[in-house]
Design a protein around this motif. Sequence first.
Motif, PDB file in Angstrom:
ATOM      1  N   PRO A  79     -17.594  -5.569   1.213  1.00  0.00           N
ATOM      2  CA  PRO A  79     -16.494  -5.703   0.104  1.00  0.00           C
ATOM      3  C   PRO A  79     -15.631  -6.845   0.535  1.00  0.00           C
ATOM      4  O   PRO A  79     -15.459  -7.264   1.663  1.00  0.00           O
ATOM      5  CB  PRO A  79     -15.764  -4.174   0.538  1.00  0.00           C
TER       6      PRO A  79
ATOM      7  N   PRO B  37      -4.989  -0.846  -9.784  1.00  0.00           N
ATOM      8  CA  PRO B  37      -5.336  -1.949  -8.804  1.00  0.00           C
ATOM      9  C   PRO B  37      -6.749  -2.694  -8.986  1.00  0.00           C
ATOM     10  O   PRO B  37      -6.827  -3.728  -8.057  1.00  0.00           O
ATOM     11  CB  PRO B  37      -5.162  -1.057  -7.675  1.00  0.00           C
TER      12      PRO B  37
ATOM     13  N   LEU C 193     -13.100   0.505  -7.630  1.00  0.00           N
ATOM     14  CA  LEU C 193     -12.501   1.363  -6.739  1.00  0.00           C
ATOM     15  C   LEU C 193     -13.191   2.314  -6.408  1.00  0.00           C
ATOM     16  O   LEU C 193     -13.988   3.054  -7.120  1.00  0.00           O
ATOM     17  CB  LEU C 193     -11.238   1.973  -7.657  1.00  0.00           C
ATOM     18  N   LEU C 194     -12.964   2.960  -5.020  1.00  0.00           N
ATOM     19  CA  LEU C 194     -13.498   4.153  -4.525  1.00  0.00           C
ATOM     20  C   LEU C 194     -12.551   4.962  -4.149  1.00  0.00           C
ATOM     21  O   LEU C 194     -11.395   4.557  -3.841  1.00  0.00           O
ATOM     22  CB  LEU C 194     -14.232   3.954  -3.259  1.00  0.00           C
ATOM     23  N   HIS C 195     -12.514   6.217  -4.871  1.00  0.00           N
ATOM     24  CA  HIS C 195     -11.481   7.145  -4.571  1.00  0.00           C
ATOM     25  C   HIS C 195     -11.963   8.084  -3.537  1.00  0.00           C
ATOM     26  O   HIS C 195     -13.103   8.866  -3.541  1.00  0.00           O
ATOM     27  CB  HIS C 195     -11.193   8.044  -5.924  1.00  0.00           C
ATOM     28  N   ARG C 196     -11.195   8.459  -2.351  1.00  0.00           N
ATOM     29  CA  ARG C 196     -11.552   9.065  -1.264  1.00  0.00           C
ATOM     30  C   ARG C 196     -10.405  10.141  -0.920  1.00  0.00           C
ATOM     31  O   ARG C 196      -9.307   9.935  -1.295  1.00  0.00           O
ATOM     32  CB  ARG C 196     -11.567   8.143   0.102  1.00  0.00           C
ATOM     33  N   ARG C 197     -10.885  11.074  -0.014  1.00  0.00           N
ATOM     34  CA  ARG C 197      -9.787  12.032   0.367  1.00  0.00           C
ATOM     35  C   ARG C 197      -9.667  11.977   2.003  1.00  0.00           C
ATOM     36  O   ARG C 197     -10.798  11.928   2.546  1.00  0.00           O
ATOM     37  CB  ARG C 197     -10.199  13.555  -0.038  1.00  0.00           C
TER      38      ARG C 197
ATOM     39  N   VAL D 239      -5.412  12.005  -1.378  1.00  0.00           N
ATOM     40  CA  VAL D 239      -6.253  11.133  -1.863  1.00  0.00           C
ATOM     41  C   VAL D 239      -5.815   9.604  -1.779  1.00  0.00           C
ATOM     42  O   VAL D 239      -4.749   9.405  -2.238  1.00  0.00           O
ATOM     43  CB  VAL D 239      -6.735  11.535  -3.296  1.00  0.00           C
ATOM     44  N   TYR D 240      -6.655   8.927  -1.677  1.00  0.00           N
ATOM     45  CA  TYR D 240      -6.402   7.418  -1.821  1.00  0.00           C
ATOM     46  C   TYR D 240      -7.526   6.756  -2.173  1.00  0.00           C
ATOM     47  O   TYR D 240      -8.658   7.152  -2.398  1.00  0.00           O
ATOM     48  CB  TYR D 240      -6.125   6.781  -0.360  1.00  0.00           C
ATOM     49  N   SER D 241      -7.399   5.467  -2.394  1.00  0.00           N
ATOM     50  CA  SER D 241      -8.445   4.481  -3.130  1.00  0.00           C
ATOM     51  C   SER D 241      -8.703   3.282  -2.374  1.00  0.00           C
ATOM     52  O   SER D 241      -7.840   2.601  -1.842  1.00  0.00           O
ATOM     53  CB  SER D 241      -7.775   4.224  -4.669  1.00  0.00           C
ATOM     54  N   LEU D 242      -9.977   2.885  -2.422  1.00  0.00           N
ATOM     55  CA  LEU D 242     -10.472   1.681  -1.819  1.00  0.00           C
ATOM     56  C   LEU D 242     -10.723   0.589  -2.889  1.00  0.00           C
ATOM     57  O   LEU D 242     -11.352   0.945  -3.933  1.00  0.00           O
ATOM     58  CB  LEU D 242     -11.510   2.082  -0.963  1.00  0.00           C
ATOM     59  N   LEU D 243     -10.516  -0.402  -2.528  1.00  0.00           N
ATOM     60  CA  LEU D 243     -10.471  -1.531  -3.522  1.00  0.00           C
ATOM     61  C   LEU D 243     -11.380  -2.633  -3.161  1.00  0.00           C
ATOM     62  O   LEU D 243     -11.199  -3.317  -1.957  1.00  0.00           O
ATOM     63  CB  LEU D 243      -9.080  -2.138  -3.739  1.00  0.00           C
TER      64      LEU D 243
END
Lengths: 98, 485
Positions: free
Chosen positions: B34, B85, B131-135, B141-145
Amino acid sequence: MELTREQVEHVAMLARLGLSEEEIERLRTQLSSILAHVNMLSELDTEAIPPTAQVIAMQDVVAPDEPVASYPVDEMLENAPEREDSYFRVRSVLGYET
Amino acid sequence: MEYEAVIGLEVHAQLQTRSKMFCRCSTQYAGAEPNTHICPVCAGFPGVLPVLNEYAVELAMRVGLALNCEIVSTNRFDRKHYPYPDLPKGYQISQYDLPLAVGGYLTIGHMGEERRIGIIRVHMEEDTGKLLHRRGDDGEVYSLLDLNRAGVPLLEIVSAPDLHSGAEARAYAQKLRQILRYIDASTGNMEEGALRVDANVSVRPRGSEELGPKVEIKNMNSFRSVERALDHEIARQLEVVRSGGRISQETRGWDEAAQVTLPQRRKEYADDYRYFPEPDLPPLVISDERRRQTQGNVAELPDARRDRLAEQYAISAYDAEVLTGSRDTADYFEAVVARLGDGVPPKLAANWITGDLFRLAKGEDGDLSGSKLSPDLMAELVGMVHGGEVNQGSARLLLEDAFRSGRSPRALARERGLLQVSDESQLSGAVRRAIEENPAAVEDYRGGKKQAIGFLIGQVMRQTRGTAKADVVRTLLERELAASD
């Protein structure tokens, strides 16, 4: 040119700004007078002037399709609020995981 | 009351450039870590200046021209704002009221059932990040970009609401992809997300001019799911209106596992994109000369090539359609035909390619990339079949062998003893033996049961493991039986 309170709230929401009651009213007044000022432009007669989206006399600025090296990932992530591995980590946008 | 469905498709296609739309980061990020293919421009850092990719414009123009559109001479880019985002600058550079190409069509169907589907517009824009959405461990919960995809050149191609069924929508999308591939504009690979299809679907009483409330369908990841999702959605809407209900305007996602469309979460507010002209990109003016130059770069398109092949090589409309499924296959066919000896009909080559070769390749659209059978070798094999050097069954075996080994079919035939024997001196021994060993059949034949010769031919074929030429064997047998009468 008086903006309504709802218009200010709408614009604030689009910009993801949380405004206090006092700020809403203050910005409503300020934005109204800024708009009124800019609106003076409409007093000009522009009948003979062709519409344009640009004020710089340039056109057709293109670059050839030749890749160059990207930036190092650490440099790109240096100012990230948070990172995880080589991802930018941001606040949840969905509210649930996928 | 009779109803009809009305469908319009919005297709996004990544353009096959080497670098991104507004910066020169590489687009070859598949499988990469990434954020390793990004820079301040595509990551939306403040103060950067986008510069338009010349080749992306060329490819976009090719698409416009291939879809029979008018190319708009003065192009402008606009900012489409939305707070998400996947494009961190807060807007996507797109084209709003001055798209590159307008008012075209493509043709679906074939052989008397052709239909023109209108193309409303084709415009250039940039792709977004992923975006990936994670817990997290704390339950938050948060997101990875990952911004590797952000800024990849993208075309949006909007059809007119001219489609009426899932099958038609699928045919349209497939035709569009075929065209994109013919002109090297896009890989069109849906699994990799290089081609994405969204649909607007509504139903209305047949004959009505007005459109019903439209439902947007997303998340269709293959041509098959396009067809199924739309047929499902049409059936759902018909059920609602027939039972007196109303369709609510919404966005629904196709659930592949459950084979249904489901409402997607409502956005918290209506779209408000606040388009305005992108101040960092000056206008792009496309001259007539430039347009003609690009027109010259648009390869022969699928329909034209199909019709030409049918005409020029006297092959069936169906074969021509199959052979022009991809440009590579059509090129292959024409390369084989160019190598055929005098008098070998191209039709025979078409049969072998669309039949046995495709079956072996098993690829989508007759993808022949796994084949080692060069046009030279294919032409050799077709020539051998035509000249009677091998029979059908042997030719099949040779095709399969050469497909995997890349070796000459003639050499293989010699090695494997599959060449047909038509030399009388080589066959006379087998003929005599068949007669000697089968007195009953000979008796029958001489007694007037002429069909008994079939049995004797079979015996000769068995002795020669099928390589004897049947007509030669028949002549020899007839002669021998008459002589020793």
